[in-house]
Scaffold this motif. Structure first.
Motif, PDB file in Angstrom:
ATOM      1  N   HIS A  37       0.757  -1.167   0.024  1.00 12.54           N
ATOM      2  CA  HIS A  37      -0.082  -0.075  -0.078  1.00 12.54           C
ATOM      3  C   HIS A  37       0.751   1.303   0.140  1.00 12.54           C
ATOM      4  O   HIS A  37       0.569   2.366  -0.894  1.00 12.54           O
ATOM      5  CB  HIS A  37      -1.042   0.063   1.178  1.00 12.54           C
ATOM      6  N   HIS A  81       2.522   1.612  -3.408  1.00 14.45           N
ATOM      7  CA  HIS A  81       1.692   1.801  -4.356  1.00 14.45           C
ATOM      8  C   HIS A  81       1.481   3.568  -4.365  1.00 14.45           C
ATOM      9  O   HIS A  81       1.215   4.116  -5.455  1.00 14.45           O
ATOM     10  CB  HIS A  81       0.475   1.046  -4.091  1.00 14.45           C
ATOM     11  N   GLU A 107      -7.343  -4.982   0.044  1.00 10.16           N
ATOM     12  CA  GLU A 107      -7.518  -4.503   1.348  1.00 10.16           C
ATOM     13  C   GLU A 107      -6.206  -5.232   2.204  1.00 10.16           C
ATOM     14  O   GLU A 107      -5.739  -4.868   3.068  1.00 10.16           O
ATOM     15  CB  GLU A 107      -8.626  -4.772   1.871  1.00 10.16           C
TER      16      GLU A 107
END
Length: 218
Positions: free
Chosen positions: A167, A170, A184
Motif C-alpha cells: 500500500h 503503491h 485490502e
C-alpha cells in the motif's frame, strides 16, 4: 524521490523458466507435436503481456530493524534491514504484465482448457519476473559508472516484510497510473505483477546479480 518509467526493455520470452514451471525439465523426452503446441501457446500468452515498469530512487535510513524511506511511512523488517544496512539510497521496482493475460487465464479456466490456462499462467509470471530482472540490470548498469550497484531484489511477503507494505509503495510510486491496485489484504492487482526493493552499495561489496528474494503475486 525520483520516479522513472522504463521503456524498451529487451524482454525475450523466458522459455526455459516457463518450461521449468510446467515441469518440463531440460532433457525430458516430450513429443515434438506437443512441444510445438506448448511453444505456440507460450508465444500467444507472451503477446498478451502488456509489460509496464516503474522505478523510483529514494533515500533510506536503517536503524534497529526500522526502515525510513523517503516520502513513505516507516516500515519494520529485520530481513530487509539486513539487505539495506549498508545503503543510504534504494531503488523500488514495480512491474505489471497487465490485465489481458489474467483475463485470458480466467477465460481458459472457465471453459475447461486447463492446459492452455496453465501455460498462460506460467508465461505471465515469468514475463513479469523477466521484466523486473531486466529493470534491475538497467538500473545497475547506470550505477556502475559511479562505482555503485544494487543489492539483490527483496519483495513484500518475503521474510518479515509485510505484504501490506504494498500500500505504501503503491501510493509513493503512484502505481495507479500503471493500472495497478492493491487489495485490502495487500495483494497486487493485476495478479501478474511484482514489487521489489534493492539497496545501493559500493560495487565491490555485497551479493551480486539480479536474483530476487520475493513472494510476489505473480
Amino acid at each position: 524521490m525520483n520516479r522513472i518509467d522504463l521503456f524498451g526493455l529487451d524482454i525475450a520470452i523466458p522459455r526455459k523458466r516457463i518450461l521449468e514451471r510446467l515441469r518440463l525439465r531440460p532433457g525430458a523426452v516430450v513429443d515434438p507435436a506437443l512441444m510445438g503446441d506448448v511453444d505456440r501457446t507460450m508465444s500467444a500468452a507472451a503477446a498478451l503481456c502488456d509489460i509496464r515498469v516503474r522505478a523510483a530512487w529514494l533515500d533510506v535510513a536503517v536503524a534497529d530493524g526500522l526502515l525510513r524511506f523517503e516520502s513513505m511511512p516507516p516500515v519494520e523488517s529485520a530481513a530487509l534491514a539486513s539487505v539495506l544496512q549498508k545503503s543510504g539510497r534504494a531503488a523500488i521496482i514495480a512491474v505489471t504484465a497487465g490485465e489481458a493475460i489474467v483475463s485470458a487465464i480466467r477465460r481458459l479456466s472457465e471453459t475447461g482448457d486447463m492446459t492452455s490456462a496453465v501455460i498462460h499462467d506460467a508465461t505471465g509470471s515469468e514475463m513479469a519476473e523477466a521484466a523486473a530482472a531486466g529493470a534491475w540490470k538497467r538500473l545497475s548498469a547506470g550505477l556502475a559508472r559511479q562505482g555503485l550497484r544494487l543489492t539483490r531484489r527483496f519483495s513484500p511477503g518475503y521474510g518479515d516484510l509485510p505484504v501490506l507494505w504494498h500500500h505504501d509503495v503503491h501510493a509513493a510510486l503512484r502505481l495507479a497510473e500503471l493500472g495497478i491496485s492493491i487489495t485490502e489484504r495487500g495483494m497486487i492487482v493485476p495478479e501478474k505483477s511484482t514489487i521489489s526493493v534493492s539497496g545501493v552499495i559500493p560495487a565491490a561489496g555485497g551479493a551480486s546479480g539480479g536474483e530476487s528474494e520475493e513472494d510476489s503475486d505473480s
